[in-house]
Design an enzyme around this catalytic site. Structure first.
Site, PDB file in Angstrom:
ATOM      1  CB  CYS A   1      22.202   3.440  18.782  1.00 48.29           C
ATOM      2  SG  CYS A   1      21.258   2.848  17.363  1.00 48.29           S
TER       3      CYS A   1
ATOM      4  CG  HIS B   1      22.600   6.097  14.952  1.00 46.09           C
ATOM      5  ND1 HIS B   1      23.158   5.141  15.775  1.00 46.09           N
ATOM      6  CD2 HIS B   1      23.050   7.292  15.410  1.00 46.09           C
ATOM      7  CE1 HIS B   1      23.904   5.747  16.687  1.00 46.09           C
ATOM      8  NE2 HIS B   1      23.854   7.036  16.490  1.00 46.09           N
TER       9      HIS B   1
END
Length: 998
Positions: free
Chosen positions: A454, A829
């Site tokens: 990510c 994330h």
């Protein structure tokens, strides 16, 4: 006196006579009296309030209690004690079998007089326990509303900690058992008011304690999914859902639909009962939650539940269109149910007998709501006609009923059908199963998470949304000897033209992977960005060296030569320059060095550095900083402070520099003039810029950090002392010195990295600074355009008429924000918010440089924002960007992209670079790239068609027994899907990074 009052109240005198006598007794009670008499009167008034058989007697009791609470507080506090209240709450008051129903009202009345007493905390602690016990006993709606009223007025009595969560859960259990015992209008209104008070208490608790929301929702789902209860839970539960923040919806739905512990029977029971909530008149956003859950079930391919629920509930939903108070929500759910149920005509045909009657009723109603609903219903009916043709006998009465209503065109019908089919999920759930998803309605394409990638996905999307850079990359000619740039060109081309909802960046990942990164582990996106830009820059420089050798052989044309003589693309787009100056505090000698940068790494100021108050004006110069001028003082002895900037304390006699401030430009209501606080600010007049003429822009909250604060700190002087002394060439020794940085060339795209990660020697790990930093939409940055040596600058400084003639204020517009969610750089994330910043000036710009808007859309700051979260792409807003850390404290802005706004304040070199990289229309791709995209789009369409055919054949072969759904086998197609939110992906999707767990 108590005997007199009791005799008057119990007498048979008319009420007006009684009232006069009672008034005399109450007036006498305001006078001093002994403790025994006070107790007698308090006991009598308590008896009247709690057991009075008429409203009049209870009112007398209330008046007397209030008088004694006001005029005899000590006796009242002694009477209104913890033991007495415990007895009231646990044993009640009055004869057995006829206990008073007014105990809670009595306690609420008395609490106001003991709030400041020494026993107040003991009473509060008692009530915290007792109200929890009360709700566990499942009181009636009336008693529940009294508890809610008491706690709303006295929040000190609300249970805390784990007891608070339990209290919320038990309160929801109570609401689930609420029933309106009468069908009279007054009784129904009273019931609705009681429910509203109870759900309002939950809202109050959730606002102050958000951690109680998810356990409460878990309890709610447990109630509505239970198959053991004989009686369905009350529709009053709908009042609970309306107060759940919609920001939690994606994560909650994802966890629900992917929870293997929830059986199909439980899920079907829950969604069926939620659909029944449509009839609840006070519910808000109920339809949104129902539709989101239906979409979530489609995303995980639980079609058996969807089919069963649709066929059993669609007629009930349709019937609610008759009632204006619930019509809007019912119509939304009906539209999704019908438009998604495309494998069979069965659901639509169930409604055919009811449609003519409903249409006639809505026409007769003749209201705005009815007219709007008729038009939407007609559109829906024509979509069904288009999808399920071949039944003229059944459709003729319906067609006759809607013949006078507008007919949608075919494109609109195809759009609605394509957008809502179960096998063509919208962007909200695209991250779950890309194989069954269509391209996001945003028109943007996601990137598949290849296993904790990510960090790369968010950087690529930010670079892609930098339109000038994207166009330049797509315009690159073939054979440029830049393999990594070529791979980036292919990736950008697929992001621009693919029909897939998400593509895999595997090829680019392998080519751009920093060799020291650990496969499968989370990495620092800022580190990756620096490495990527450096690789692209060095690759192009290598091409230039090849050019030099070819030039020596004279094999190159003049046009190609000119191309290679220019800066690299990375330098044009992201390159800036900075001058670092160091001044010896002994001899005052100044040395300087200019260096290039592609991003500014901004450290956080120490905690003792507070944000300056900016006042109420709409143009907000943050702490004044800026290009610092070197001012030699009259004598060396005067150099005891820093004369470089105004923010530092100055020694008497020093002359403060006339400073160009870094500013964050706010917005104002149209018609109000924005006046700079600092008259020396150089740059565009914000009152002439329509983009800045709006007042909704929020500025940095008080006592919080802002991006200009960090830039100011970055540019502020640094003392070089002790072990960090500077070696002065003139003194030929280590000396105390001051170092300061000046921006001498502003990049076309300004990249700011907020240094949130620092090494903690105690834990031997990098910890994260979670401070919220307000991000301005528009940033005004002073840049030294033509730096001169310090002596010349000093001479010019003596002319106060032109103190800042060497500086321009460059305006930057925010275009991307990369957010890190988590508490460590090794975990968490990444996702990003982005928008495409376009020029606010046309190519035919007036000579005076006044910017002109190119469209009405650019007159406000609502240029569309997008949220890129691996495979998921959704619409967003600057409000979401600004508030993300407020809602989710672990989600913090990390890397910011600003685009330089063209105008007279811009650096000419970057303006030329931007113009050269901005083609008219979309860039034309080379032949090989076009063919590759076309082949992949055809392959994707074939995959979709094959999947749809297999599924249609499977569903049509199912038996039509009422219990057929029990034998419906779940498909295993998604077990090996490579979507960005799979467990292997390590953190994709919107739900995972917020930690929403049922």
């Amino acid at each position: 006196m108590d005997k007199i009052l009791e005799a008057v109240v119990m007498s048979s005198y008319p009420n007006n006579v009684k009232q006069g006598l009672v008034r005399r007794v109450i007036e006498a009670a305001k006078q001093p009296m002994d403790s025994e008499q006070c107790w007698s009167m308090l006991e009598l008034s308590t008896k009247l309030f709690l057991t009075g058989d008429t409203k009049y007697k209870r009112e007398i009791g209330k008046e007397v209690l209030e008088v004694y609470g006001h005029y005899h507080p000590e006796e009242f506090e002694e009477f209104f004690n913890v033991r007495f209240l415990l007895s009231l709450l646990q044993e009640g008051y009055g004869p057995l079998g006829k206990r008073s129903h007014y105990v809670l009202d009595y306690i609420q009345l008395g609490l106001q007089f003991v709030l400041e007493s020494p026993s107040a905390n003991s009473i509060f602690n008692l009530l915290k326990i007792e109200v929890l016990r009360k709700v566990c006993e499942r009181p009636s709606p009336k008693q529940c509303s009294k508890i809610s009223k008491l706690l709303t007025q006295h929040p000190q009595c609300i249970p805390m900690g784990k007891h608070q969560i339990l209290f919320c859960q038990q309160l929801i259990r109570c609401i689930g058992q609420f029933q309106c015992v009468s069908e009279g209008e007054e009784d129904i209104m009273e019931f609705l008011e009681q429910v509203n008070k109870v759900s309002g208490l939950l809202q109050r608790i959730w606002r102050t304690q958000t951690s109680a929301i998810l356990p409460s929702l878990k309890e709610l789902f447990s109630i509505i999914s239970s198959t053991e209860e004989q009686e369905a839970p009350s529709n009053a539960l709908a009042s609970v859902v309306q107060f759940v923040p919609l920001e939690l919806m994606d994560g909650v739905i994802r966890n629900l639909t992917n929870d293997d512990s929830i059986t199909d029977v439980q899920m079907m029971t829950a969604i069926s009962r939620m659909i029944d909530w449509i009839s609840w008149p006070l519910g808000k956003n109920i339809d949104k939650w129902i539709i989101a859950l239906l979409k979530g079930l489609a995303a995980v391919k639980k079609f058996s539940i969807l089919i069963e629920v649709t066929l059993s509930k669609i007629e009930k939903v349709f019937s609610k269109l008759l009632y204006p108070i619930v019509r809007e929500g019912a119509l939304s759910v009906l539209q999704y149910m019908l438009l998604s149920f495309q494998h069979s005509h069965e659901a639509f045909h169930l409604l055919l007998p009811h449609i003519p009657r409903l249409v006639a009723s809505l026409k007769k109603e003749d209201s705005n709501s009815a007219t709007s609903s008729l038009e939407q219903l007609a559109e829906l009916i024509h979509c069904m006609f288009f999808r399920f043709s071949g039944f003229p006998d059944l459709y003729e009465p319906v067609l006759e009923a809607v013949k006078a209503l507008p007919i949608p065109n075919e494109d609109r019908i195809k759009h609605l059908l394509g957008q809502n089919a179960w096998t063509s999920q919208k962007n909200e759930l695209a991250c779950f199963y890309p194989r069954l998803a269509s391209k996001s309605e945003t028109g943007k394409i996601g990137l598949i998470n290849l296993g904790n990638t990510c960090y790369m996905n968010s950087i690529i999307q930010s670079l892609f949304m930098a339109s000038d850079f994207r166009h330049s990359v797509l315009n690159l000619a073939e054979g440029t000897s830049q393999p990594l740039m070529t791979k980036l060109q292919w990736l950008f081309a697929f992001l621009e033209h693919s029909q897939r909802p998400a593509i895999s960046p595997e090829s680019f990942l392998s080519a751009s992977w920093p060799p020291w990164f650990t496969p499968g582990a989370q990495q620092d996106c800022s580190e990756y960005l620096k490495y990527l830009l450096d690789r692209l820059h060095e690759e192009e420089k290598t091409g230039k060296r090849i050019y030099q050798k070819l030039k020596e052989s004279s094999f190159m044309s003049q046009a190609i030569e000119q191309h290679y003589l220019n800066k690299t693309l990375i330098e044009k787009m992201f390159g800036g320059k900075m001058m670092t100056k160091i001044r010896c505090l002994k001899c005052l000698n100044v040395s300087s060095r200019e260096e290039a940068f592609t991003d500014l790494s901004l450290a956080f100021p120490p905690p003792d550095r507070h944000v300056l108050s900016t006042g109420s004006t709409s143009v907000l110069p943050v702490e004044e900083i800026g290009p610092q001028f070197i001012e030699p003082p009259g004598t060396p002895s005067q150099i005891t402070g820093s004369p470089w900037i105004r923010r530092k304390p100055h020694v008497s006699g020093d002359r403060a520099a006339n400073i160009v401030p870094v500013e964050t430009l706010g917005f104002q209501e149209p018609g109000n003039q924005a006046t700079p606080l600092n008259s020396n600010a150089v740059g565009m007049d914000s009152t002439k810029d329509p983009l800045l003429a709006f007042g909704e822009q929020t500025c940095s909250p008080k006592d919080s950090r802002s991006v200009p604060d960090l830039i100011n700190y970055f540019l502020s002087p640094e003392k070089l002392t002790a072990e960090n002394k500077y070696h002065c060439e003139k003194c030929a020794s280590l000396q105390d010195a001051e170092k300061v940085a000046e921006l001498t060339e502003g990049p076309h795209y300004l990249i700011l990295t907020l240094l949130r990660f620092s090494f903690d020697p105690r834990t031997m790990r990098r910890k994260k600074i979670l401070d919220n930093v307000s991000i301005p939409l528009v940033l005004k940055l002073p840049v030294l355009v033509a730096p001169e040596d310090s002596e010349d600058v000093w001479q010019r400084r003596k002319d106060r008429a032109a103190p800042s003639s060497s500086f321009v204020s460059i305006i930057y517009d925010l275009c991307s924000v990369v957010v890190h969610s988590g508490i460590s750089s090794e975990s968490g994330h990444y996702y990003c918010y982005s928008r495409e910043c376009s020029d606010t000036v046309t190519h035919g710009q007036p000579r005076d440089g006044t910017p002109k808007p190119t469209s009405d859309k650019q007159l406000d700051f609502e240029i569309q924002w997008y949220l890129f979260n691996d495979t998921r792409v959704s619409f967003s807003s600057f409000e979401s960007v600004s508030n993300v850390t407020s809602f989710f404290p672990k989600d913090t802005a990390y890397v910011l992209f600003y685009r330089q706004r063209p105008g007279r304040q811009s650096c000419p070199m970057h303006m030329a670079g931007a113009e050269s990289s901005r083609p008219h229309g979309e860039p034309s791709l080379n032949k090989d790239l076009m063919e590759a995209i076309s082949k992949d789009n055809i392959l994707y369409l074939q995959e979709q068609e094959k999947e749809a055919r297999n599924r249609a054949a499977y569903i049509s072969a199912l038996p039509k027994s009422p219990l057929w759904w029990r034998d419906f086998d779940r498909d295993k197609d998604d077990d090996s899907s490579s979507g960005g939110c799979s467990p292997a992906a390590g953190g994709g999707g919107s739900g995972s990074f917020h930690g929403l767990v049922f």
